[in-house]
Design a protein around this motif. Structure first.
Motif, PDB file in Angstrom:
ATOM      1  N   HIS A 142      58.095  24.100  33.806  1.00  0.00           N
ATOM      2  CA  HIS A 142      59.039  24.575  34.783  1.00  0.00           C
ATOM      3  C   HIS A 142      58.567  24.157  36.253  1.00  0.00           C
ATOM      4  O   HIS A 142      57.574  24.427  36.879  1.00  0.00           O
ATOM      5  N   ILE A 143      59.375  23.290  36.657  1.00  0.00           N
ATOM      6  CA  ILE A 143      59.088  22.427  37.945  1.00  0.00           C
ATOM      7  C   ILE A 143      59.785  23.298  39.102  1.00  0.00           C
ATOM      8  O   ILE A 143      60.832  23.343  39.322  1.00  0.00           O
ATOM      9  N   LEU A 144      58.875  23.135  40.276  1.00  0.00           N
ATOM     10  CA  LEU A 144      59.249  24.120  41.453  1.00  0.00           C
ATOM     11  C   LEU A 144      59.384  23.023  42.773  1.00  0.00           C
ATOM     12  O   LEU A 144      60.208  23.421  43.554  1.00  0.00           O
ATOM     13  N   ALA A 145      58.635  21.966  42.687  1.00  0.00           N
ATOM     14  CA  ALA A 145      58.397  21.232  43.959  1.00  0.00           C
ATOM     15  C   ALA A 145      58.215  19.760  43.548  1.00  0.00           C
ATOM     16  O   ALA A 145      57.428  19.636  42.666  1.00  0.00           O
ATOM     17  N   MET A 146      58.627  19.027  44.304  1.00  0.00           N
ATOM     18  CA  MET A 146      58.396  17.378  44.176  1.00  0.00           C
ATOM     19  C   MET A 146      58.171  16.545  45.545  1.00  0.00           C
ATOM     20  O   MET A 146      58.971  17.260  46.463  1.00  0.00           O
ATOM     21  N   TYR A 147      57.255  15.607  45.724  1.00  0.00           N
ATOM     22  CA  TYR A 147      57.189  15.104  46.906  1.00  0.00           C
ATOM     23  C   TYR A 147      56.690  13.921  46.675  1.00  0.00           C
ATOM     24  O   TYR A 147      55.652  13.339  45.922  1.00  0.00           O
ATOM     25  N   GLU A 148      57.049  12.824  47.345  1.00  0.00           N
ATOM     26  CA  GLU A 148      56.521  11.312  47.266  1.00  0.00           C
ATOM     27  C   GLU A 148      55.615  11.343  48.794  1.00  0.00           C
ATOM     28  O   GLU A 148      56.186  11.329  49.736  1.00  0.00           O
ATOM     29  N   VAL A 187      52.641  26.279  42.035  1.00  0.00           N
ATOM     30  CA  VAL A 187      52.827  25.530  43.114  1.00  0.00           C
ATOM     31  C   VAL A 187      54.307  25.520  43.583  1.00  0.00           C
ATOM     32  O   VAL A 187      55.190  24.750  42.819  1.00  0.00           O
ATOM     33  N   SER A 188      54.715  25.955  44.634  1.00  0.00           N
ATOM     34  CA  SER A 188      55.977  25.966  45.164  1.00  0.00           C
ATOM     35  C   SER A 188      56.542  25.003  46.201  1.00  0.00           C
ATOM     36  O   SER A 188      57.751  24.869  46.390  1.00  0.00           O
ATOM     37  N   GLY A 189      55.555  24.377  46.833  1.00  0.00           N
ATOM     38  CA  GLY A 189      55.855  23.395  47.791  1.00  0.00           C
ATOM     39  C   GLY A 189      55.063  22.468  48.249  1.00  0.00           C
ATOM     40  O   GLY A 189      53.644  22.683  48.020  1.00  0.00           O
ATOM     41  N   ILE A 190      55.240  21.187  48.638  1.00  0.00           N
ATOM     42  CA  ILE A 190      54.331  20.073  48.729  1.00  0.00           C
ATOM     43  C   ILE A 190      54.679  19.400  50.081  1.00  0.00           C
ATOM     44  O   ILE A 190      55.976  18.913  50.134  1.00  0.00           O
ATOM     45  N   ILE A 191      53.823  19.247  51.094  1.00  0.00           N
ATOM     46  CA  ILE A 191      54.230  18.194  52.267  1.00  0.00           C
ATOM     47  C   ILE A 191      53.041  17.477  52.720  1.00  0.00           C
ATOM     48  O   ILE A 191      51.980  18.188  52.544  1.00  0.00           O
ATOM     49  N   GLU A 192      53.376  16.537  53.571  1.00  0.00           N
ATOM     50  CA  GLU A 192      52.300  15.635  53.970  1.00  0.00           C
ATOM     51  C   GLU A 192      52.269  15.609  55.400  1.00  0.00           C
ATOM     52  O   GLU A 192      53.160  15.310  56.065  1.00  0.00           O
ATOM     53  N   ASP A 193      50.999  15.844  56.126  1.00  0.00           N
ATOM     54  CA  ASP A 193      51.105  15.766  57.518  1.00  0.00           C
ATOM     55  C   ASP A 193      50.874  14.441  58.074  1.00  0.00           C
ATOM     56  O   ASP A 193      50.632  13.345  57.288  1.00  0.00           O
ATOM     57  N   ILE A 200      49.719  22.477  50.242  1.00  0.00           N
ATOM     58  CA  ILE A 200      50.411  22.950  48.940  1.00  0.00           C
ATOM     59  C   ILE A 200      50.493  24.260  48.985  1.00  0.00           C
ATOM     60  O   ILE A 200      49.649  25.043  49.319  1.00  0.00           O
ATOM     61  N   THR A 201      51.461  24.938  48.916  1.00  0.00           N
ATOM     62  CA  THR A 201      51.774  26.425  48.856  1.00  0.00           C
ATOM     63  C   THR A 201      51.756  26.862  47.460  1.00  0.00           C
ATOM     64  O   THR A 201      52.343  26.364  46.420  1.00  0.00           O
ATOM     65  N   THR A 202      50.912  27.973  47.173  1.00  0.00           N
ATOM     66  CA  THR A 202      50.854  28.550  45.858  1.00  0.00           C
ATOM     67  C   THR A 202      51.096  29.925  45.927  1.00  0.00           C
ATOM     68  O   THR A 202      51.331  30.476  47.113  1.00  0.00           O
ATOM     69  N   GLU A 203      51.261  30.721  45.001  1.00  0.00           N
ATOM     70  CA  GLU A 203      51.575  32.345  45.110  1.00  0.00           C
ATOM     71  C   GLU A 203      50.689  32.963  45.668  1.00  0.00           C
ATOM     72  O   GLU A 203      50.810  34.107  46.274  1.00  0.00           O
ATOM     73  N   ARG A 204      49.212  32.560  45.521  1.00  0.00           N
ATOM     74  CA  ARG A 204      48.205  33.284  46.376  1.00  0.00           C
ATOM     75  C   ARG A 204      47.032  32.324  46.669  1.00  0.00           C
ATOM     76  O   ARG A 204      46.967  31.076  46.153  1.00  0.00           O
TER      77      ARG A 204
END
Length: 204
Positions: A142-148, A187-193, A200-204
């Protein structure tokens, strides 16, 4: 914008108007996301497949229905999508389209391959799925997010934590509760600064 019904919502010409005009467009069943690829084409992930809106740049949206190619699980095509429920999508720097599904794992194809098949039901994908007997397989289907990331690595967020794809071996490195890297596996979100940190966003 996607909403949890049978429609997406298009706001017209947002750069020129303060009073936005929205149009509801029927696309599939229960839309999860909308995505624009590098060609400017619009994709919509839904509970009944991945919809590629045809001629999206030229559409006048005079009706609430648009024509689309629909990529879904096809019984007589073993290399079709593994499930109809498409949760997320990524086009990477090498021209690959990554499709994250709900409980079907990952499906991958070259962007150019989509242009080769006029019939969406004949489209072929490479798939990756979780396998309990293979510790280097995908963590969860069950995939929620992907990021390169900027270094070209592909990161996958799922109900099983964070995975990094290893292209040389077609394997995945896991970062989750069991490895001690995360406090929660959803893990519902991934982004690079700008400092090359992954957020990484998680449920808690």
């Amino acid at each position: 914008a996607t909403t949890w019904d049978n429609y997406i919502n298009v706001a017209f010409d947002v750069s020129k108007k303060d009073d936005l005009q929205f149009k509801k467009i029927k696309v599939g069943d229960n839309a999860y996301f909308v995505y624009e690829d590098k060609k400017g084409l619009i994709w919509v992930g839904t509970r009944n497949g991945l919809h590629l809106i045809k001629n999206s740049q030229l559409a006048d949206f005079s009706t609430n229905v648009v024509e689309s190619s629909v990529y879904r699980a096809v019984d007589d095509n073993p290399r079709s999508l593994p499930t109809d429920r498409v949760r997320t999508m990524l086009e990477d720097s090498k021209g690959n389209i990554w499709i994250g599904t709900a409980n079907g794992g990952l499906a991958i194809a070259k962007r150019s391959t989509f242009d080769e098949f006029s019939n969406a039901d004949e489209m072929v994908f490479d798939t990756y799925q979780a396998n309990e007997s293979d510790l280097e397989s995908l963590s969860h289907n069950h995939i929620l997010a992907m990021y390169e990331s900027k270094d070209g690595n592909i990161w996958i967020g799922s109900l099983g934590g964070l995975d990094k794809y290893n292209p040389e071996t077609n394997t995945f490195t896991h970062y989750n509760e069991n490895t001690g890297h995360l406090k929660n596996n959803i893990v519902s979100g991934i982004i690079e600064d700008e400092e090359n940190n992954l957020w990484i966003t998680t449920e808690r």
